[in-house]
Enzyme design. Structure first.
Site, PDB file in Angstrom:
ATOM      1  N   SER A   1      60.455  49.626 -22.570  1.00 46.29           N
ATOM      2  CA  SER A   1      60.779  50.386 -23.781  1.00 46.29           C
ATOM      3  C   SER A   1      59.598  51.226 -24.267  1.00 46.29           C
ATOM      4  CB  SER A   1      61.270  49.399 -24.843  1.00 46.29           C
ATOM      5  OG  SER A   1      61.678  50.069 -25.986  1.00 46.29           O
TER       6      SER A   1
ATOM      7  N   ASP B   1      61.756  56.912 -27.846  1.00 46.51           N
ATOM      8  CA  ASP B   1      60.808  55.960 -27.272  1.00 46.51           C
ATOM      9  C   ASP B   1      60.962  56.021 -25.740  1.00 46.51           C
ATOM     10  OD1 ASP B   1      63.226  54.524 -26.948  1.00 46.51           O
ATOM     11  OD2 ASP B   1      62.196  52.611 -27.123  1.00 46.51           O
TER      12      ASP B   1
ATOM     13  N   ASP C   1      62.396  54.388 -23.303  1.00 51.65           N
ATOM     14  CA  ASP C   1      63.663  54.261 -22.572  1.00 51.65           C
ATOM     15  C   ASP C   1      64.819  54.944 -23.306  1.00 51.65           C
ATOM     16  OD1 ASP C   1      63.660  52.294 -24.560  1.00 51.65           O
ATOM     17  OD2 ASP C   1      64.912  50.922 -23.393  1.00 51.65           O
TER      18      ASP C   1
ATOM     19  N   ASP D   1      66.326  54.549 -26.180  1.00 48.32           N
ATOM     20  CA  ASP D   1      67.363  53.903 -27.006  1.00 48.32           C
ATOM     21  C   ASP D   1      67.072  54.075 -28.491  1.00 48.32           C
ATOM     22  OD1 ASP D   1      65.250  52.111 -27.059  1.00 48.32           O
ATOM     23  OD2 ASP D   1      66.461  50.336 -26.622  1.00 48.32           O
TER      24      ASP D   1
END
Ligand code: MG
Length: 443
Positions: free
Chosen positions: A95, A236, A238, A240
């Site tokens: 992440s 961010d 990734d 999400d």
């Protein structure tokens, strides 16, 4: 209790989350999903390729069918779970963590991320793994074009004609993360004029750290001003989670992005709103105005997803992770940003933000080992009970006052007790923290 799984899957540096460990965890994950069809995706981190092979090996060795999605955003991979009728998904991603980190995010067949508790069940399967017979190992396949399928799904829920007419100018700060492989294409397809920034995948994150804090996205804020764009978006690592800049280049923090999404959603559909106990009272106020109910969960994306799956129109956390059940039960940084860009075609982002009730949120952490943390939580509960205060104990102790609240909760990962407070002004919130820190420290 889970040893490797936390609230966001299993995470660690390459030394901690080694290929050996990833292989073992993947074998256990394969068994947990009954040796079924498992999707596998990864982000652009430098260790991703190595860990991917370890995961493939682990899954195949217990007899799973593995479908590789390649390098895609987490929301894309999570959307594909139901689309491809998979039994589970592993995303190799850390992440927003620093580049030397990586992680395994595990998602079930419904598209719900595995919580710490379910992670504990997976870890139990690590003892005594039986690998498949030599002629029973799994098959490896790949599925290309997930990002395009995901874009098509998103466009189906957006008034593209409206966006095409207005042609908003949007700065896209992909932070060299996985937004790079989808965001420029998505917003171009919507009819936006796109100004890309840090939009090639690079696991060293040369453009900026992958956590989209105000300090980290300064370049994006400046570029919005300079180019007179209608908005800026930053994700961010990734993709999400998402934050914005308004048309003046002001930072729009994640909880405001969530609040705005709730306003937009409740205009089109009434229903429950799911949020964590740390979410702003602004959400409660917006929901009340629209005749909707807020359901609170523990802090952590899996708990949100589980609650949204039980029936809600939207869910979200205060750091800018928002769930739209029409797409998936996962945090959807791409759909959330597309919805906001669609709304910008009606009025400017700063105008929209005026609809969000003003609250100030302050966070503090107090060093405390496990024993001290327990004492502090007990003291908080006792204080609330003795003073007949309205409190919730689903995650630490949250005390609700009129137009303000305080949460005292142990950190899941570090030796701290976190004290969050929210009030109409920052001064009031600071006062609340000070007061409660004294109470729970027994001073
Ligand atoms: Mg993330």
């Amino acid at each position: 209790m889970a040893k490797y799984f936390g609230t966001n899957g299993a995470r660690g540096t390459f030394q901690q989350l080694s290929p050996e460990l990833v292989m073992k965890l993947s074998q256990a994950i394969g068994l947990y999903f009954n040796k079924g069809k498992i999707l596998l995706a990864r982000d652009g981190r430098l260790t991703g390729e190595t860990l991917k092979h370890a995961a493939v090996s682990g899954l195949l060795s217990v007899g799973c069918t593995v479908v590789e999605l390649g390098m895609v955003s987490s929301p894309t991979a999570e959307y594909m779970v139901r689309k491809l009728n998979a039994d589970g998904l592993i995303i190799i991603t850390a992440s927003h963590n620093p580049p030397e980190w990586n992680g395994l995010k595990v998602v079930d067949s419904e598209g719900i991320a595995i919580s710490k508790e379910r992670g504990g069940e997976i870890e139990k399967l690590m003892d005594g793994i039986e690998i498949a017979g030599w002629d029973k190992t799994g098959k490896l396949r790949s599925h290309e074009g997930s990002a395009e399928e995901h874009i098509e799904e998103i466009l189906g829920h957006i008034d593209v004609d409206k966006v095409k007419k207005k042609k908003p100018k949007i700065v896209l700060d992909c932070g060299n993360g996985m937004a790079s492989v989808i965001a420029p294409k998505l917003f171009s397809s919507m009819g936006c004029e796109v100004i890309p920034l840090n939009s090639h995948v690079d696991g060293t994150f040369p453009g900026r750290p992958s956590e989209p804090t105000e300090a980290n996205v300064k370049e994006m804020l400046a570029l919005v001003k300079e180019t007179k764009a209608d908005a800026g978006i930053a994700w961010d690592g990734d993709a999400d989670r998402v934050v914005f800049a308004d048309e003046k280049g002001n930072f729009v923090i994640g909880d405001k992005v969530f609040a705005l999404c709730v306003i937009l959603k409740l205009k089109e559909k009434k229903g429950k709103v799911v949020s964590t106990v740390a979410t702003s009272l602004a959400i409660e106020e917006i929901a009340r105005k629209n005749g909707a109910e807020v359901v609170y969960t523990k802090i952590g994306a899996p708990y949100l997803s589980e609650a949204v799956a039980k029936g809600a129109v939207i869910g979200g956390e205060e750091v800018g992770g928002i769930i739209f059940p029409e797409i998936s039960f996962a945090k959807e940084g791409l759909f959330a940003s597309a919805k906001i860009v669609e709304a910008l075609c009606t009025k400017s982002l700063s105008e929209w933000l005026k609809e969000i009730p003003e609250y100030r949120n302050i966070k503090e952490k107090v060093p405390a080992d496990e024993a001290k943390a327990k004492k502090m939580i007990t003291a908080a509960k006792k204080y609330a009970e003795e003073n007949k205060l309205d409190y919730v104990d689903i995650d630490g102790i949250k005390i609700n006052y009129e137009n303000s609240w305080v949460i005292i909760r142990p950190s899941g990962t570090e030796a701290y007790v976190r004290i969050f407070a929210e009030a109409k002004t920052a001064e009031e919130a600071k006062e609340l923290i000070k007061k409660h820190e004294k109470i729970v420290s027994g001073e």
